[in-house]
Write a protein that holds these residues in place. Structure first.
Motif, short mmCIF file in Angstrom:
data_model
loop_
_atom_site.label_atom_id
_atom_site.label_comp_id
_atom_site.label_asym_id
_atom_site.label_seq_id
_atom_site.Cartn_x
_atom_site.Cartn_y
_atom_site.Cartn_z
N ASP A 417 55.11 -70.75 -45.71
CA ASP A 417 55.25 -70.41 -47.48
C ASP A 417 57.04 -71.88 -46.59
O ASP A 417 57.66 -71.81 -47.51
N ARG A 754 61.07 -73.75 -48.24
CA ARG A 754 60.14 -72.90 -48.65
C ARG A 754 59.78 -73.47 -49.72
O ARG A 754 60.12 -74.66 -51.01
N ARG B 188 52.42 -63.22 -52.58
CA ARG B 188 53.29 -63.14 -52.90
C ARG B 188 54.00 -61.44 -53.71
O ARG B 188 54.82 -61.13 -53.99
N PHE B 191 53.98 -59.12 -50.63
CA PHE B 191 54.46 -59.54 -50.42
C PHE B 191 56.13 -58.83 -50.89
O PHE B 191 57.43 -57.72 -50.39
N ARG B 337 63.87 -66.67 -55.10
CA ARG B 337 63.41 -66.89 -54.19
C ARG B 337 62.54 -66.03 -53.75
O ARG B 337 62.79 -64.75 -52.89
N ASP B 339 61.83 -64.83 -50.32
CA ASP B 339 62.53 -64.83 -49.47
C ASP B 339 63.84 -63.89 -49.01
O ASP B 339 64.41 -62.67 -48.68
N GLN B 340 64.83 -64.48 -50.36
CA GLN B 340 65.89 -63.94 -51.23
C GLN B 340 65.90 -62.26 -51.49
O GLN B 340 66.26 -61.68 -51.03
N LEU B 342 62.88 -60.66 -50.70
CA LEU B 342 62.55 -59.39 -49.24
C LEU B 342 64.04 -59.30 -49.09
O LEU B 342 64.22 -58.30 -48.41
N SER B 343 64.74 -59.87 -48.77
CA SER B 343 65.95 -60.00 -48.19
C SER B 343 66.90 -59.20 -48.61
O SER B 343 67.66 -57.47 -48.37
#
Lengths: 774, 371
Positions: A417, A754, B188, B191, B337, B339-340, B342-343
């Motif tokens: 990513d 990212r 994505r 995820f 985003r 990763d955000q 996901l967290s």
């Protein structure tokens, strides 16, 4: 290309079959335009679908992907590169599909009619409807959508046929064919370092300093104007000289790279406009130039390793002139031109001249050779895919037809990513302004250059006009100065709202887009009332402005400033203070002060990284020195910082507008054009109407190179005009737009971030591709 | 002998149907009138058989169809209002453009379906239809008031199992498309599935603890507003639903501006039409579940004369409100985003879900057993 056969095919599909009435009804109310923004009319397209006009009323919903859309709105100029994309997008779309072409460029080329990079959409795809205008208004655009609906329905709309009439001629009197007003010197004397005696004491010291410390590396150092110094050197000494300038004197960035072709002297002049962000160097621009023999393969050492800001401009010059910059990584492929166009800016590459009499059987506009090669794909940099695969990276091509790409192609190399590298592929809206400007009168170039950026048109004009004024030494009347300042600031606010809307759209927030574009509608309304045009007013002319602004309009602008303040509150609530927005932008795409200077970004984006450089303060022009305002700087250098910096700047701009409004109420109406320029036409000093050509037709600049920098909505805008002193057309115009410089910033800031952050960074830089590609 | 058997079977069937009828006092005379006709009686009683009614009319098939035709219009109008514009209104202007989606549907029907060369043809064509399995089947178990197609003590578990299949089919779509954007979107999506699934299930678990049963009809009959007893679980469920239906701020797999619609970038014509309405169906299922679990299902003041339909109407109204809230999120928030998200899923949402379990246990203890 069998475009003729394809014509109306889609309408025929709808006319066959038992269910055809149902089909027609469904398609009529469900024309989904794909998000394919081809040129500057895209600004008005966005207005047509934003809150002001709301194209969704007609059931047209902007859809990002060609496969799911059935309607292309071609916005204006289709360049050779974009022509390929247009054909590909059209082929990707499912039948039945429709095409509407908006803008004058899409029909006959409009103002760019003799450009070397232009194609006609009707040669590439079958077109259902044309909407003229430059740019078209949103109403006209939506009327075009209506017309396509009617066409689907079966209501025939025959297009207008022009009637041919014979002009009555008096017997015994012969008609004279008008001739071109252009005067071109046969062997122009091109000299970029014409010395001048100016009152600039620190400059003389600087020159002395330069002379002593650069001994042996230069041929001649001349003061060409206040804050402008030209250093002549040789190609062999260029690198060493540049190194010294950079390390010993603190000239840390390049504002422009320019090449001037002088065929009759068999030479190229390669120029680097160098400056520094040290306080005392800020206004100074050094023109370091070397003469290069005009051989088959001219080559000079690249300075990109010293000044990264020169990198993309060098590639551009390589495309334009075929001058190789040895050491630059981008020399093995065309950066902004299509593969089939070679060295177009050399003087022996001739453009078609205007014809003043339309003859029978001679086409009105130049024939454009079949624009599309069999291979529609545009080449990637050599070895890119293999290299990426060997490093287990994934190459994604974004654009030019992509909701989040703008009019250029981004090549993203990603690993997981994380973005490893971003490679821009600009030039999809390269409308060849620099070449066209060499073939037009000075005054004709004002409308040309404002089209570089119709979201911030006044700044674009102002930059060019200021260069002419500087060369001619014209003082602008006080009222005109204030009008200019007011209009420039309005234009700057408009540019911010444009970028703000695009930014929020990139983050997936359509409400932010709608809100600011609704506010922007007010700016355009003020523009219309003051100048008569939404985006392309051609309002600022050498010596002043075209006409005085009446009191009612000034009052209206005053009201608008308070209305904008009020509406901005709502925008703040929904977008700027939105926790998701802050989470997406804070600490993302950070450029430190050193990095920002190194990669050469300009304007509010540079100020966000902590460099206090605003030309309105450094080298004040117009009325800025008399007004009370502050430069906004920040030191975060991230997306949020860049955005908020601009937001604060807009508040300052509103303050400036307010002050200029007060001043304009105070200053009596009257002279808005400099009298010394008007000469015999003094009575036109309030409104130039009717005397434009008489006054400006034969404008000739003094010999030499004239460079100005202007603070446009997105940053430093540099114009550099080379005049031979005899012709009434410029010998060479170099225009470096802020977006072109900021391109590097996007590339550098994206590294290691990212994938989704790329759009946050891209949006935060307010990148407007037509401005960058010119 | 044979005749007896057949008549016995018919009697049993009729008995089943008749014993499970919807009582609507207002319609009683009409039903009586129709019952005198030879087949009419059977037809009417079949129609008003709860299982049949629930599966095919409401909350099942017919409602879904009507909802898909009109809900996007509601959404577009509402979002238009919020965005200072009006939304579709030119088509049948005197109805405010209400049949906009009909035009879109017809257009999709007659649009060319492109199967590009790189696609895996069989799967590429199958998946848009297969996706309807997990999105339509849960409707059999969701009670609208007292009307439900299949009553089982394992209703929640079955619905959850089906809901968790959503992403699988999206993965299939993306994989079969074989395009770069579809690939990234698919990854994505996978995820995102991990981001919400556990917290989502734990939040539902909290409600099962609270109610002491996973029979949705029983839960509906209690008529309690779960959101008052356990607001944390409701919040987690709502956020999870926004993630599952990929609504902004979690519209990460589709991300129009980044991935140009992600997994369904290559679909055209009716294939895309089916996918386009998919998120509305998913939202409908999850909003229905939320209504029953947290908003008291069909409970509400009885509407005079409507009998059991009253509960159904309350259910529909509440579901629509939840759905609208889900969809209006898109004009309020930008996109997170990956990763955000996901967290958020793994830290905040999961811990909140655990808090919800604790709250449920607390209510359970204080209240002295399940409600």
């Amino acid at each position: 290309m069998a475009v003729e056969d394809e014509k109306n095919r889609n309408v025929h599909i709808l006319r066959t079959g038992v269910l055809s009435p149902l089909k027609r009804w469904g398609v009529k109310w469900s024309l989904w335009p794909c998000h394919f923004v081809t040129s500057c009319c895209g600004v008005e397209l966005a207005h047509a679908f934003a809150s002001g006009f709301d194209g969704e009323r007609l059931g047209t919903l902007n859809m990002g992907i060609s496969r799911q859309a059935n309607f292309i709105i071609v916005e204006g100029t289709i360049t050779r590169k974009m022509a390929r994309a247009l054909r590909v997008v059209w082929e990707q779309m499912p039948d039945p599909k429709f095409v509407e072409v908006i803008g004058a460029c899409g029909e006959r080329g409009g103002i760019f009619w003799n450009s070397y990079n232009l194609t006609r959409p009707s040669d590439i795809v079958p077109v259902d409807f044309f909407v003229p205008g430059c740019p078209v208004t949103p109403e006209a655009l939506l009327r075009g959508v209506r017309a396509v609906q009617h066409k689907i329905e079966g209501r025939d709309r025959t297009t207008i046929k022009f009637k041919k009439t014979k002009l009555p001629s008096e017997p015994g009197k012969t008609c004279k064919v008008p001739t071109s007003p252009k005067v071109l010197a046969p062997t122009p004397l091109v000299k970029v370092d014409v010395g001048r005696d100016v009152d600039w004491s620190s400059g003389t010291e600087l020159v002395k300093d330069l002379e002593s410390r650069l001994a042996g590396l230069y041929r001649r150092i001349t003061i060409t104007d206040v804050n402008r110094i030209a250093i002549k050197t040789t190609p062999e000494h260029l690198v060493e000289l540049a190194q010294k300038l950079r390390t010993e004197f603190g000239f840390d960035h390049v504002k422009s790279v320019n090449v001037i072709d002088v065929p009759h002297e068999r030479k190229f002049i390669v120029e680097y406009m160098v400056s520094g962000y040290k306080k005392e160097l800020m206004p100074v621009i050094l023109n370091v130039f070397a003469e290069l023999a005009r051989e088959a393969k001219p080559e000079i050492a690249s300075l990109a390793s010293l000044w990264m800001s020169a990198d993309y401009s060098e590639r551009e010059m390589h495309d334009f002139f075929g001058v190789r910059f040895a050491g630059n990584a981008g020399m093995n492929y065309k950066f902004i031109l299509a593969p089939e166009v070679n060295t177009p800016l050399r003087k022996d590459f001739k453009l078609e001249d205007e014809s003043y009499v339309l003859e029978d059987n001679v086409p009105y506009a130049p024939e454009i050779k079949p624009p599309l090669p069999a291979e529609l794909e545009l080449p990637l940099p050599e070895g890119l895919i293999e290299d990426a695969e060997s490093k287990e990276e994934f190459v994604v091509l974004v654009g030019p037809h992509h909701t989040g790409s703008g009019h250029l192609r981004w090549i993203l190399r990603i690993k997981g990513d994380v973005i490893m590298e971003v490679i821009p592929d600009p030039g999809y809206v390269h409308r060849t302004m620099e070449k066209l400007a060499e073939n037009r009168l000075y005054i004709q170039n004002i409308p040309l250059f404002e089209r570089a950026n119709i979201s911030d048109p006044i700044s674009m004009q102002l930059g060019y006009v200021r260069t002419i004024e500087k060369a001619l030494g014209i003082e602008v009347p006080e009222r005109a100065r204030y009008i200019r300042t007011m209009m420039t600031e309005l234009s700057r606010i408009g540019a911010f709202f444009y970028d703000s809307g695009i930014f929020s759209l990139f983050l997936g927030h359509s409400t932010g887009f709608m809100y600011v574009w609704a506010i922007r509608e007010m700016i355009l309304e003020a523009m219309v009332r003051a100048t008569g045009s939404r985006c392309t007013p051609t309002f600022i002319i050498p010596g002043g402005v075209r006409r005085d602004i009446p009191k009612e309009v000034i009052d209206m602008v005053d009201n608008f400033t308070s209305a904008i303040h009020k509406r901005l509150k709502k925008f703040e609530d929904i977008f700027i203070y939105n926790p998701v927005f802050i989470a997406r932008t804070k600490g993302v795409g950070v450029l430190s002060r050193a990095d920002a200077i190194r990669c050469g970004i300009v304007g509010p984006f540079l100020r966000a990284s902590g460099v206090e450089y605003d030309i309105r303060k450094v080298e004040p022009y117009d009325a800025y020195a008399d007004l009370d305002w502050e430069v906004t700087t920040g030191d975060a250098g991230d997306c949020l910082g860049r955005y908020m910096g601009r937001y604060e700047e807009i508040k300052e701009s509103l303050k400036i507008v307010k002050q200029t409004v007060d001043a304009l109420r105070r200053i009596p109406r009257g002279e808005v054009i400099s009298e010394e320029l008007l000469g015999d036409y003094r009575e036109a000093s309030e409104d130039i109407k009717g005397h434009m050509f008489d006054v400006y037709g034969n404008l000739v600049l003094p010999k030499g190179e004239w460079t100005t920098v202007t603070e446009s909505g997105r940053g430093t805008l540099l114009y550099s005009i080379v005049s031979d002193g005899d012709s009434n057309v410029p010998y060479r115009v170099r225009i470096v737009t802020p977006c072109w410089m900021n391109l590097r910033g996007i590339v550098e800031a994206s590294k290691g971030e990212r994938v989704a952050d790329f759009w946050a960074i891209y949006g935060s830089f307010g990148y407007f591709p037509p401005e960058a590609d010119r | 002998m044979m005749q007896e058997m057949i008549s016995g079977m018919i009697n049993t069937l009729m008995g089943t149907i008749m014993s499970n009828q919807i009582h609507v006092p207002v319609l009683e005379p009409l039903i009586k009138l129709l019952a005198q006709l030879p087949v009419g009686g059977f037809m009417v009683s079949l129609l008003f058989w709860k299982a049949f009614f629930a599966a095919l009319i409401c909350p099942g098939f017919a409602t879904v169809g009507i909802l898909l035709l009109f809900f996007p219009w509601i959404e577009r109008k509402l979002c238009g209002r919020i965005q200072w514009r009006v939304g579709p209104n030119e088509i049948v202007w005197w109805l405010g453009g209400i049949i906009q989606l009909l035009a879109d549907t017809i257009r999709f029907m007659f649009q060319e379906v492109i199967v590009h060369r790189d696609a895996h043809r069989p799967y590429y064509l199958q998946f848009p239809f297969l996706t309807f399995i997990p999105t339509l089947l849960p409707l059999l178990f969701i009670p609208a008031g007292s009307i439900v197609a299949i009553r089982t003590p394992y209703a929640i578990q079955i619905i959850l199992a089906l809901v968790c299949l959503f992403p699988l089919f999206i993965l299939g779509l993306g994989w079969a498309s074989n395009s770069r954007f579809a690939f990234i979107g698919t990854v994505r999506e996978a995820f995102m599935y991990f981001a919400y699934e556990i917290a989502f299930i734990v939040a539902i678990l909290a409600m099962i603890i609270l109610y002491g049963t996973s029979d949705l009809v029983a839960i509906n009959n209690t008529g309690t507003w779960g959101i008052l007893l356990n607001p944390v679980a409701a919040f987690v469920f709502f956020v999870g639903a926004a993630m599952a239906t990929s609504r902004l701020p979690f519209e990460i797999a589709e991300a129009d501006q980044e991935l140009a619609a992600g997994p369904h970038v290559e679909y055209s014509g009716i294939g895309f039409g089916l996918i386009y309405v998919l998120c509305y169906e998913k939202a409908y299922v999850l909003a229905g579940l939320m209504t029953v679990l947290f908003l008291g299902g069909g409970s509400g003041p009885a509407l005079p004369g409507l009998g059991e339909l009253s509960g159904l109407i309350w259910f529909l109204v509440k579901t629509l409100i939840v759905m609208t809230t889900l969809f209006v999120l898109r004009v309020i928030y930008p996109r997170y985003r990956l990763d955000q998200a996901l967290s958020i899923g793994w830290s905040s949402l999961l811990s909140l879900a655990l808090v919800a379990v604790v709250i449920s246990l607390g209510v359970f203890m204080i209240g002295g057993g399940a409600i």
